[in-house]
Scaffold this active site. Structure first.
Site, PDB file in Angstrom:
ATOM      1  N   ARG A  31       0.841  -1.203   0.000  1.00  0.00           N
ATOM      2  CA  ARG A  31       0.000   0.000   0.000  1.00  0.00           C
ATOM      3  C   ARG A  31       0.877   1.255   0.000  1.00  0.00           C
ATOM      4  NH1 ARG A  31      -4.993  -1.906   0.063  1.00  0.00           N
ATOM      5  NH2 ARG A  31      -5.361  -3.820   1.257  1.00  0.00           N
ATOM      6  N   ASP A  32       0.446   2.235  -0.800  1.00  0.00           N
ATOM      7  CA  ASP A  32       1.169   3.507  -0.885  1.00  0.00           C
ATOM      8  C   ASP A  32       1.052   4.235   0.454  1.00  0.00           C
ATOM      9  OD1 ASP A  32       1.941   5.544  -3.555  1.00  0.00           O
ATOM     10  OD2 ASP A  32       1.684   6.414  -1.553  1.00  0.00           O
ATOM     11  N   ILE A  33       2.166   4.787   0.897  1.00  0.00           N
ATOM     12  CA  ILE A  33       2.205   5.490   2.186  1.00  0.00           C
ATOM     13  C   ILE A  33       1.415   6.801   2.126  1.00  0.00           C
ATOM     14  CG2 ILE A  33       4.275   6.934   1.836  1.00  0.00           C
ATOM     15  CD1 ILE A  33       5.310   5.810   4.524  1.00  0.00           C
ATOM     16  N   ASN A  89       4.594   6.473 -13.722  1.00  0.00           N
ATOM     17  CA  ASN A  89       5.236   7.738 -14.068  1.00  0.00           C
ATOM     18  C   ASN A  89       6.678   7.475 -14.482  1.00  0.00           C
ATOM     19  OD1 ASN A  89       2.917   9.194 -13.233  1.00  0.00           O
ATOM     20  ND2 ASN A  89       3.593   9.068 -11.105  1.00  0.00           N
ATOM     21  N   VAL A  98      10.294   8.029  -6.947  1.00  0.00           N
ATOM     22  CA  VAL A  98      11.063   6.852  -6.512  1.00  0.00           C
ATOM     23  C   VAL A  98      11.522   6.143  -7.777  1.00  0.00           C
ATOM     24  CG1 VAL A  98      11.052   4.688  -5.234  1.00  0.00           C
ATOM     25  CG2 VAL A  98       9.742   6.636  -4.372  1.00  0.00           C
ATOM     26  N   HIS A 102       7.312   1.332 -10.696  1.00  0.00           N
ATOM     27  CA  HIS A 102       6.159   0.899  -9.904  1.00  0.00           C
ATOM     28  C   HIS A 102       4.885   1.291 -10.624  1.00  0.00           C
ATOM     29  CE1 HIS A 102       7.700   4.799  -8.516  1.00  0.00           C
ATOM     30  NE2 HIS A 102       6.428   5.166  -8.383  1.00  0.00           N
ATOM     31  N   HIS A 104       1.194   2.222 -10.139  1.00  0.00           N
ATOM     32  CA  HIS A 104       0.190   2.651  -9.159  1.00  0.00           C
ATOM     33  C   HIS A 104      -1.125   1.974  -9.534  1.00  0.00           C
ATOM     34  CE1 HIS A 104       2.315   6.311  -7.488  1.00  0.00           C
ATOM     35  NE2 HIS A 104       2.960   6.209  -8.631  1.00  0.00           N
TER      36      HIS A 104
HETATM   37  P1  DGP Z   1       5.928   8.212  -7.964  1.00  0.00           P
HETATM   38  O1  DGP Z   1       5.665   9.655  -7.637  1.00  0.00           O
HETATM   39  O2  DGP Z   1       5.171   7.725  -9.186  1.00  0.00           O
HETATM   40  O3  DGP Z   1       7.416   7.916  -8.018  1.00  0.00           O
HETATM   41  O4  DGP Z   1       5.325   7.406  -6.742  1.00  0.00           O
HETATM   42  C1  DGP Z   1       6.048   7.107  -5.595  1.00  0.00           C
HETATM   43  C2  DGP Z   1       5.035   6.693  -4.558  1.00  0.00           C
HETATM   44  O5  DGP Z   1       5.730   6.012  -3.537  1.00  0.00           O
HETATM   45  C3  DGP Z   1       4.312   7.847  -3.881  1.00  0.00           C
HETATM   46  O6  DGP Z   1       2.916   7.747  -4.169  1.00  0.00           O
HETATM   47  C4  DGP Z   1       4.563   7.679  -2.405  1.00  0.00           C
HETATM   48  C5  DGP Z   1       5.101   6.277  -2.295  1.00  0.00           C
HETATM   49  N1  DGP Z   1       6.105   6.066  -1.283  1.00  0.00           N
HETATM   50  C6  DGP Z   1       7.251   6.783  -1.127  1.00  0.00           C
HETATM   51  N2  DGP Z   1       7.966   6.282  -0.113  1.00  0.00           N
HETATM   52  C7  DGP Z   1       7.259   5.224   0.381  1.00  0.00           C
HETATM   53  C8  DGP Z   1       7.493   4.294   1.444  1.00  0.00           C
HETATM   54  O7  DGP Z   1       8.502   4.325   2.156  1.00  0.00           O
HETATM   55  N3  DGP Z   1       6.537   3.355   1.647  1.00  0.00           N
HETATM   56  C9  DGP Z   1       5.410   3.282   0.888  1.00  0.00           C
HETATM   57  N4  DGP Z   1       4.539   2.316   1.182  1.00  0.00           N
HETATM   58  N5  DGP Z   1       5.161   4.130  -0.136  1.00  0.00           N
HETATM   59  C10 DGP Z   1       6.078   5.091  -0.371  1.00  0.00           C
END
Ligand code: DGP
Length: 119
Positions: A31-33, A89, A98, A102, A104
């Site tokens: 799950r996205d944080i 992205n 990141v 990934h 979404h």
């Molecule tokens: P993007 O902007 O497309 O690179 O999405 C990166 C996503 O990663 C963003 O929606 C927040 C998520 N994210 C960043 N750090 C962490 C983390 O440590 N844990 C989790 N679960 N999600 C994270």
């Protein structure tokens, strides 16, 4: 292959916590944080690939497995019939923060299209 300073490689390695909701040989999802929808999962290859531009010949199956995972998670979360969105992205202008690819997976609410404000 992993990258020592990559956040998502650390999640794959179990060195950082995440709410993991799907695992296969080549892919994990968690799950996205910073969730932008009631369901917001990030589906990643175990293998470190920085951006879409870095996907190589031989990675086709791994990338395909990201979509198989999306389909499975959407069904598990009850999103398959109503609908959901998957988006990846690439680089800064698209909002990538990141640098480990990934997908979404967003669902559980209605989403507009196009995904940017008019004007
Ligand atoms: P993007 O902007 O497309 O690179 O999405 C990166 C996503 O990663 C963003 O929606 C927040 C998520 N994210 C960043 N750090 C962490 C983390 O440590 N844990 C989790 N679960 N999600 C994270």
């Amino acid at each position: 292959m992993s990258s020592a300073d990559c956040l998502f490689c650390k999640i794959v390695a179990g060195e950082l916590p995440a709410e993991i909701i799907y695992e296969s040989e080549s892919v994990i999802a968690f799950r996205d944080i910073n969730a932008k929808a009631p369901t917001h999962a990030l589906i990643i290859p175990r293998q470190h690939i920085a951006t879409i531009n870095d996907i190589g010949e031989g990675d086709e199956a791994t990338v395909g497995h990201l979509y198989m995972a999306a389909k499975a998670i959407a069904a598990e979360e009850g999103l398959a019939d109503d609908g959901y969105r998957v988006v990846m992205n690439c680089n800064e202008a698209a909002g990538q923060t990141v640098f480990h690819i990934h997908l979404h997976l967003l669902g559980g609410r209605t989403m507009g299209w196009p995904p940017w404000p008019p004007g």
